[in-house]
Design a protein around this motif. Structure first.
Motif, PDB file in Angstrom:
ATOM      1  N   TYR A 143       0.830  -1.204   0.000  1.00 11.37           N
ATOM      2  CA  TYR A 143       0.000   0.000   0.000  1.00 11.37           C
ATOM      3  C   TYR A 143       0.865   1.254   0.000  1.00 11.37           C
ATOM      4  CZ  TYR A 143      -3.836   3.140   1.147  1.00 11.37           C
ATOM      5  OH  TYR A 143      -4.759   4.150   1.106  1.00 11.37           O
ATOM      6  N   ASP A 201      -6.623  -4.009   7.080  1.00 10.41           N
ATOM      7  CA  ASP A 201      -7.547  -3.960   5.937  1.00 10.41           C
ATOM      8  C   ASP A 201      -8.671  -2.960   6.178  1.00 10.41           C
ATOM      9  OD1 ASP A 201      -6.223  -5.700   4.260  1.00 10.41           O
ATOM     10  OD2 ASP A 201      -7.331  -7.467   4.939  1.00 10.41           O
ATOM     11  N   ARG A 202      -9.216  -2.938   7.402  1.00 14.17           N
ATOM     12  CA  ARG A 202     -10.274  -1.962   7.737  1.00 14.17           C
ATOM     13  C   ARG A 202      -9.757  -0.539   7.603  1.00 14.17           C
ATOM     14  NH1 ARG A 202     -12.115  -5.565  11.539  1.00 14.17           N
ATOM     15  NH2 ARG A 202     -10.761  -4.746  13.148  1.00 14.17           N
ATOM     16  N   SER A 219      -9.132   0.284   3.894  1.00 10.44           N
ATOM     17  CA  SER A 219     -10.368   0.422   3.114  1.00 10.44           C
ATOM     18  C   SER A 219     -11.081   1.730   3.452  1.00 10.44           C
ATOM     19  CB  SER A 219     -11.292  -0.768   3.332  1.00 10.44           C
ATOM     20  OG  SER A 219     -11.775  -0.790   4.652  1.00 10.44           O
ATOM     21  N   GLN A 220     -10.963   2.186   4.703  1.00 12.01           N
ATOM     22  CA  GLN A 220     -11.545   3.484   5.062  1.00 12.01           C
ATOM     23  C   GLN A 220     -10.804   4.617   4.360  1.00 12.01           C
ATOM     24  OE1 GLN A 220     -11.302   3.561   9.310  1.00 12.01           O
ATOM     25  NE2 GLN A 220     -13.190   2.408   9.596  1.00 12.01           N
ATOM     26  N   GLY A 258      -9.067   4.295   1.453  1.00  9.12           N
ATOM     27  CA  GLY A 258      -9.302   4.170   0.015  1.00  9.12           C
ATOM     28  C   GLY A 258      -8.015   3.931  -0.746  1.00  9.12           C
ATOM     29  N   ARG A 259      -8.159   3.792  -2.054  1.00  9.63           N
ATOM     30  CA  ARG A 259      -6.993   3.587  -2.915  1.00  9.63           C
ATOM     31  C   ARG A 259      -6.181   4.874  -2.981  1.00  9.63           C
ATOM     32  NH1 ARG A 259      -8.425   1.645  -8.664  1.00  9.63           N
ATOM     33  NH2 ARG A 259      -7.629   3.732  -8.737  1.00  9.63           N
ATOM     34  N   VAL A 315     -18.806   3.759  -0.653  1.00 15.87           N
ATOM     35  CA  VAL A 315     -17.406   3.729  -1.069  1.00 15.87           C
ATOM     36  C   VAL A 315     -16.728   5.046  -0.725  1.00 15.87           C
ATOM     37  CG1 VAL A 315     -15.904   3.687  -3.094  1.00 15.87           C
ATOM     38  CG2 VAL A 315     -17.702   1.991  -2.853  1.00 15.87           C
TER      39      VAL A 315
END
Length: 194
Positions: free
Chosen positions: A17, A59-60, A63-64, A66-67, A192
């Motif tokens: 990441y 992961d949480r 994902s919060q 974002g990319r 999203v």
């Protein structure tokens, strides 16, 4: 401020990441040096505030966030354009504009897709309303040359209507399906972006 991971999968996920973050930030120059540290601190704080395995917490948190391309490209575009205009550097301005286009193209495509779907919803609703009033021009028609046309048609010379009054419930059903799909799509987009 990289956390000390005991799970190798979490360590690899963190590394992948932030390698992408670093790749994007390298294009921005020295103005964005502290941004990676801020992002790492934010992710580490989010992990500390949640429970579960290291990988699940990571992961949480990611994902919060974002990319990286989704939230860094607009920042990179603004920074590069500002720096390019200060230095009168056309190359830097062009790089900033390319990031702006890449950041906006996804949003533009989503907006165009939603707009097209709303247009289809309106057409199907209009077909259901106009069929009793202008029935010879609304429906699905087989033209004299064998081609098929559908919707609200201006010229139906020599064409045969295929669905008759069934075009009303079919158009209403299609309008309802588009309405439900658009509502769910908007909900997914909102989740999203949140």
């Amino acid at each position: 401020m990289t956390p000390v991971f005991t799970d190798p999968a979490a360590r690899r996920r963190w590394g992948a990441y932030f390698a992408e973050v670093q790749r994007l930030l390298a294009r921005a120059g020295t103005d964005a040096v502290g941004l990676r540290d801020d992002l790492e601190a934010h992710v580490a704080d989010s992990m500390a505030a949640s429970s579960g395995s290291e990988l699940a917490r990571l992961d949480r948190a990611l994902s919060q966030l974002g990319r990286p391309a989704d939230y860094l490209r607009p920042l990179l575009a603004d920074g590069l354009i500002e720096r390019g205009t200060r230095r009168y550097s056309q190359v830097t301005i062009a790089r900033g504009l390319s990031h702006a286009v890449l950041a906006g193209s996804r949003r533009t495509a989503i907006a165009l897709g939603f707009g097209f779907a709303y247009l289809l919803l309106a057409v199907f609703a209009a077909m259901a309303i106009l069929k009793p009033l202008w029935g010879e021009h609304v429906g699905v028609f087989r033209n004299a040359d064998g081609t098929i046309s559908g919707g609200i048609v201006a010229h139906t010379d020599g064409a045969r209507e295929l669905l008759g009054w069934w075009s009303i419930p079919i158009a209403l059903l299609l309008a309802a399906l588009f309405y439900v799909a658009l509502a769910r799509g908007a909900r997914v987009l909102a989740a999203v972006r949140a």
